[in-house]
Design a protein around this motif. Structure first.
Motif, PDB file in Angstrom:
ATOM      1  N   ASP A 142       0.835  -1.185   0.000  1.00  0.00           N
ATOM      2  CA  ASP A 142       0.000   0.000   0.000  1.00  0.00           C
ATOM      3  C   ASP A 142       0.880   1.249   0.000  1.00  0.00           C
ATOM      4  OD1 ASP A 142      -2.344   1.564   0.155  1.00  0.00           O
ATOM      5  OD2 ASP A 142      -2.212   1.622   2.345  1.00  0.00           O
ATOM      6  N   ARG A 143       0.774   2.042  -1.031  1.00  0.00           N
ATOM      7  CA  ARG A 143       1.490   3.322  -1.162  1.00  0.00           C
ATOM      8  C   ARG A 143       2.986   3.197  -0.854  1.00  0.00           C
ATOM      9  NH1 ARG A 143      -2.940   6.793   1.981  1.00  0.00           N
ATOM     10  NH2 ARG A 143      -3.420   4.735   2.700  1.00  0.00           N
ATOM     11  N   GLY A 144       3.611   2.195  -1.455  1.00  0.00           N
ATOM     12  CA  GLY A 144       5.051   2.030  -1.310  1.00  0.00           C
ATOM     13  C   GLY A 144       5.490   1.207  -0.125  1.00  0.00           C
ATOM     14  N   VAL A 145       4.556   0.822   0.741  1.00  0.00           N
ATOM     15  CA  VAL A 145       4.895   0.046   1.935  1.00  0.00           C
ATOM     16  C   VAL A 145       4.536  -1.427   1.692  1.00  0.00           C
ATOM     17  CG1 VAL A 145       4.515  -0.270   4.405  1.00  0.00           C
ATOM     18  CG2 VAL A 145       4.501   2.039   3.423  1.00  0.00           C
ATOM     19  N   VAL A 146       5.529  -2.293   1.881  1.00  0.00           N
ATOM     20  CA  VAL A 146       5.323  -3.731   1.755  1.00  0.00           C
ATOM     21  C   VAL A 146       5.106  -4.287   3.165  1.00  0.00           C
ATOM     22  CG1 VAL A 146       6.350  -5.928   1.056  1.00  0.00           C
ATOM     23  CG2 VAL A 146       6.808  -3.855  -0.281  1.00  0.00           C
ATOM     24  N   TYR A 147       4.042  -5.057   3.340  1.00  0.00           N
ATOM     25  CA  TYR A 147       3.737  -5.679   4.628  1.00  0.00           C
ATOM     26  C   TYR A 147       4.048  -7.170   4.527  1.00  0.00           C
ATOM     27  CZ  TYR A 147       1.401  -1.290   5.590  1.00  0.00           C
ATOM     28  OH  TYR A 147       1.132   0.037   5.784  1.00  0.00           O
ATOM     29  N   LEU A 148       4.882  -7.658   5.446  1.00  0.00           N
ATOM     30  CA  LEU A 148       5.304  -9.049   5.437  1.00  0.00           C
ATOM     31  C   LEU A 148       4.928  -9.736   6.741  1.00  0.00           C
ATOM     32  CD1 LEU A 148       8.888  -8.623   3.921  1.00  0.00           C
ATOM     33  CD2 LEU A 148       6.769  -9.221   2.731  1.00  0.00           C
ATOM     34  N   HIS A 149       4.577 -10.998   6.622  1.00  0.00           N
ATOM     35  CA  HIS A 149       4.215 -11.821   7.785  1.00  0.00           C
ATOM     36  C   HIS A 149       5.398 -12.727   8.099  1.00  0.00           C
ATOM     37  CE1 HIS A 149       1.030 -14.406   9.928  1.00  0.00           C
ATOM     38  NE2 HIS A 149       2.215 -14.734  10.349  1.00  0.00           N
ATOM     39  N   MET A 150       5.883 -12.658   9.332  1.00  0.00           N
ATOM     40  CA  MET A 150       7.024 -13.462   9.757  1.00  0.00           C
ATOM     41  C   MET A 150       6.519 -14.640  10.575  1.00  0.00           C
ATOM     42  SD  MET A 150       9.471 -10.277  10.612  1.00  0.00           S
ATOM     43  CE  MET A 150      11.029 -11.074  10.344  1.00  0.00           C
ATOM     44  N   GLN A 151       7.049 -15.849  10.255  1.00  0.00           N
ATOM     45  CA  GLN A 151       6.580 -17.070  10.910  1.00  0.00           C
ATOM     46  C   GLN A 151       7.755 -17.904  11.396  1.00  0.00           C
ATOM     47  OE1 GLN A 151       4.557 -18.463   7.381  1.00  0.00           O
ATOM     48  NE2 GLN A 151       2.579 -18.109   8.336  1.00  0.00           N
ATOM     49  N   GLY A 152       7.436 -18.862  12.258  1.00  0.00           N
ATOM     50  CA  GLY A 152       8.459 -19.772  12.762  1.00  0.00           C
ATOM     51  C   GLY A 152       9.509 -19.033  13.571  1.00  0.00           C
ATOM     52  N   ALA A 153      10.766 -19.338  13.324  1.00  0.00           N
ATOM     53  CA  ALA A 153      11.855 -18.721  14.078  1.00  0.00           C
ATOM     54  C   ALA A 153      11.917 -17.212  13.870  1.00  0.00           C
ATOM     55  CB  ALA A 153      13.192 -19.356  13.688  1.00  0.00           C
ATOM     56  N   CYS A 154      11.350 -16.729  12.764  1.00  0.00           N
ATOM     57  CA  CYS A 154      11.395 -15.291  12.476  1.00  0.00           C
ATOM     58  C   CYS A 154      10.465 -14.488  13.380  1.00  0.00           C
ATOM     59  CB  CYS A 154      11.011 -15.028  11.029  1.00  0.00           C
ATOM     60  SG  CYS A 154      12.164 -15.736   9.865  1.00  0.00           S
ATOM     61  N   ALA A 155       9.364 -15.092  13.776  1.00  0.00           N
ATOM     62  CA  ALA A 155       8.404 -14.386  14.618  1.00  0.00           C
ATOM     63  C   ALA A 155       9.015 -14.178  15.994  1.00  0.00           C
ATOM     64  CB  ALA A 155       7.110 -15.183  14.725  1.00  0.00           C
ATOM     65  N   GLY A 156       9.151 -12.957  16.399  1.00  0.00           N
ATOM     66  CA  GLY A 156       9.691 -12.648  17.714  1.00  0.00           C
ATOM     67  C   GLY A 156      11.197 -12.718  17.815  1.00  0.00           C
ATOM     68  N   CYS A 157      11.874 -12.914  16.700  1.00  0.00           N
ATOM     69  CA  CYS A 157      13.332 -13.000  16.725  1.00  0.00           C
ATOM     70  C   CYS A 157      13.926 -11.613  16.962  1.00  0.00           C
ATOM     71  CB  CYS A 157      13.847 -13.555  15.400  1.00  0.00           C
ATOM     72  SG  CYS A 157      15.633 -13.635  15.292  1.00  0.00           S
ATOM     73  N   PRO A 158      14.901 -11.510  17.866  1.00  0.00           N
ATOM     74  CA  PRO A 158      15.509 -10.208  18.130  1.00  0.00           C
ATOM     75  C   PRO A 158      16.132  -9.565  16.887  1.00  0.00           C
ATOM     76  CG  PRO A 158      16.219 -11.812  19.764  1.00  0.00           C
ATOM     77  CD  PRO A 158      15.444 -12.557  18.721  1.00  0.00           C
ATOM     78  N   SER A 159      16.614 -10.385  15.952  1.00  0.00           N
ATOM     79  CA  SER A 159      17.251  -9.808  14.755  1.00  0.00           C
ATOM     80  C   SER A 159      16.277  -9.627  13.596  1.00  0.00           C
ATOM     81  CB  SER A 159      18.438 -10.675  14.322  1.00  0.00           C
ATOM     82  OG  SER A 159      17.999 -11.960  13.958  1.00  0.00           O
ATOM     83  N   SER A 160      14.983  -9.912  13.794  1.00  0.00           N
ATOM     84  CA  SER A 160      14.034  -9.825  12.683  1.00  0.00           C
ATOM     85  C   SER A 160      13.857  -8.402  12.166  1.00  0.00           C
ATOM     86  CB  SER A 160      12.680 -10.416  13.071  1.00  0.00           C
ATOM     87  OG  SER A 160      12.067  -9.662  14.095  1.00  0.00           O
ATOM     88  N   THR A 161      13.883  -7.419  13.046  1.00  0.00           N
ATOM     89  CA  THR A 161      13.748  -6.031  12.598  1.00  0.00           C
ATOM     90  C   THR A 161      14.932  -5.647  11.722  1.00  0.00           C
ATOM     91  OG1 THR A 161      12.522  -5.476  14.586  1.00  0.00           O
ATOM     92  CG2 THR A 161      13.448  -3.642  13.355  1.00  0.00           C
ATOM     93  N   LEU A 162      16.118  -6.057  12.130  1.00  0.00           N
ATOM     94  CA  LEU A 162      17.306  -5.786  11.334  1.00  0.00           C
ATOM     95  C   LEU A 162      17.232  -6.498   9.990  1.00  0.00           C
ATOM     96  CD1 LEU A 162      20.040  -4.319  11.441  1.00  0.00           C
ATOM     97  CD2 LEU A 162      21.021  -6.436  12.322  1.00  0.00           C
ATOM     98  N   THR A 163      16.772  -7.745   9.996  1.00  0.00           N
ATOM     99  CA  THR A 163      16.606  -8.507   8.752  1.00  0.00           C
ATOM    100  C   THR A 163      15.635  -7.787   7.822  1.00  0.00           C
ATOM    101  OG1 THR A 163      17.033 -10.596   9.866  1.00  0.00           O
ATOM    102  CG2 THR A 163      15.859 -10.717   7.774  1.00  0.00           C
ATOM    103  N   LEU A 164      14.514  -7.326   8.376  1.00  0.00           N
ATOM    104  CA  LEU A 164      13.526  -6.630   7.556  1.00  0.00           C
ATOM    105  C   LEU A 164      14.080  -5.339   6.978  1.00  0.00           C
ATOM    106  CD1 LEU A 164      10.041  -6.798   9.306  1.00  0.00           C
ATOM    107  CD2 LEU A 164      10.689  -7.724   7.107  1.00  0.00           C
ATOM    108  N   LYS A 165      14.643  -4.512   7.843  1.00  0.00           N
ATOM    109  CA  LYS A 165      15.074  -3.175   7.414  1.00  0.00           C
ATOM    110  C   LYS A 165      16.344  -3.197   6.570  1.00  0.00           C
ATOM    111  CE  LYS A 165      11.800  -0.738   9.053  1.00  0.00           C
ATOM    112  NZ  LYS A 165      10.891  -0.105   8.124  1.00  0.00           N
ATOM    113  N   MET A 166      17.375  -3.877   7.056  1.00  0.00           N
ATOM    114  CA  MET A 166      18.655  -3.828   6.370  1.00  0.00           C
ATOM    115  C   MET A 166      18.733  -4.830   5.213  1.00  0.00           C
ATOM    116  SD  MET A 166      19.917  -1.370   7.941  1.00  0.00           S
ATOM    117  CE  MET A 166      21.572  -1.317   7.293  1.00  0.00           C
ATOM    118  N   GLY A 167      18.046  -5.934   5.342  1.00  0.00           N
ATOM    119  CA  GLY A 167      18.131  -6.962   4.316  1.00  0.00           C
ATOM    120  C   GLY A 167      17.022  -6.871   3.286  1.00  0.00           C
ATOM    121  N   ILE A 168      15.823  -7.195   3.710  1.00  0.00           N
ATOM    122  CA  ILE A 168      14.706  -7.304   2.769  1.00  0.00           C
ATOM    123  C   ILE A 168      14.317  -5.952   2.190  1.00  0.00           C
ATOM    124  CG2 ILE A 168      12.315  -8.055   2.513  1.00  0.00           C
ATOM    125  CD1 ILE A 168      12.934 -10.065   4.826  1.00  0.00           C
TER     126      ILE A 168
END
Length: 187
Positions: A142-168
């Motif tokens: 929506d308007r340039g923002v991609v919404y992703l659903h994180m599951q398994g080990a990714c859900a609640g992972c301390p490094s998930s925010t970094l993975t989302l922002k810096m990686g994906i």
């Protein structure tokens, strides 16, 4: 039967590799015991005190534990539950409509962009995330923002925010100029 275990980037989640197919296709996420009613294997795992989440991939199972519990105490019971299940011959998931993790449908004028996003997720992101015992699926655009659903080990992972922002986010912005941000969504 020999079941290997691997740590994941999420210290609350452990990956189990039973050496056989868990799901033929897709993934299945059970964020609670109530969500696990169609899965005899997930029900067995939730029966182990302290289990808060279960996730199945094609050849792995990830289990998330409650905070404050040690894997040394949970791991033997989980290994036993997995072994008992596969030796019983019971289905991993029963009935029709078995969960198969995948991308949400998105029918708008942005269909070409969404198709590119899904292609990049499937070829570049999801295989790497599966190695860590999780999955990331497309939820919306929506308007340039991609919404992703994180599951398994990714859900609640301390490094998930970094993975989302810096990686994906960087990957998607590089290939798709219309993407300006990536945000996680709750289940």
């Amino acid at each position: 039967m020999f079941i290997q275990t691997e740590s994941t980037p999420n210290p609350a989640t452990l990956k189990f590799l039973p050496g056989r197919t868990v799901l033929e296709l897709g993934t299945a996420d059970f964020p609670s015991a109530e969500a696990a009613q169609k899965s005899p294997l997930a029900r067995r795992l939730f029966a182990v005190e302290g289990v808060t989440g279960v996730f199945f991939g094609t050849d792995f199972i990830t289990v998330t534990k409650a905070e404050g519990l040690a894997w040394d105490h949970l791991k033997p019971a989980l290994l036993g539950a997995i072994m008992e299940h596969f030796q019983s011959g019971a289905a991993v998931i029963e009935g029709e409509g078995a969960p198969t993790g995948g991308h949400a449908m998105h029918d708008t004028e942005d269909e070409a962009i969404v198709s590119q996003i899904k292609e990049l997720l499937d070829t570049r992101v999801r295989p790497a995330v599966a190695q860590d015992g999780g999955d990331i699926t497309f939820h919306g655009f929506d308007r340039g923002v991609v919404y992703l659903h994180m599951q398994g080990a990714c859900a609640g992972c301390p490094s998930s925010t970094l993975t989302l922002k810096m990686g994906i986010e960087n990957l998607l912005r590089h290939y798709i100029p219309e993407v300006v941000e990536v945000r996680p969504v709750a289940a």
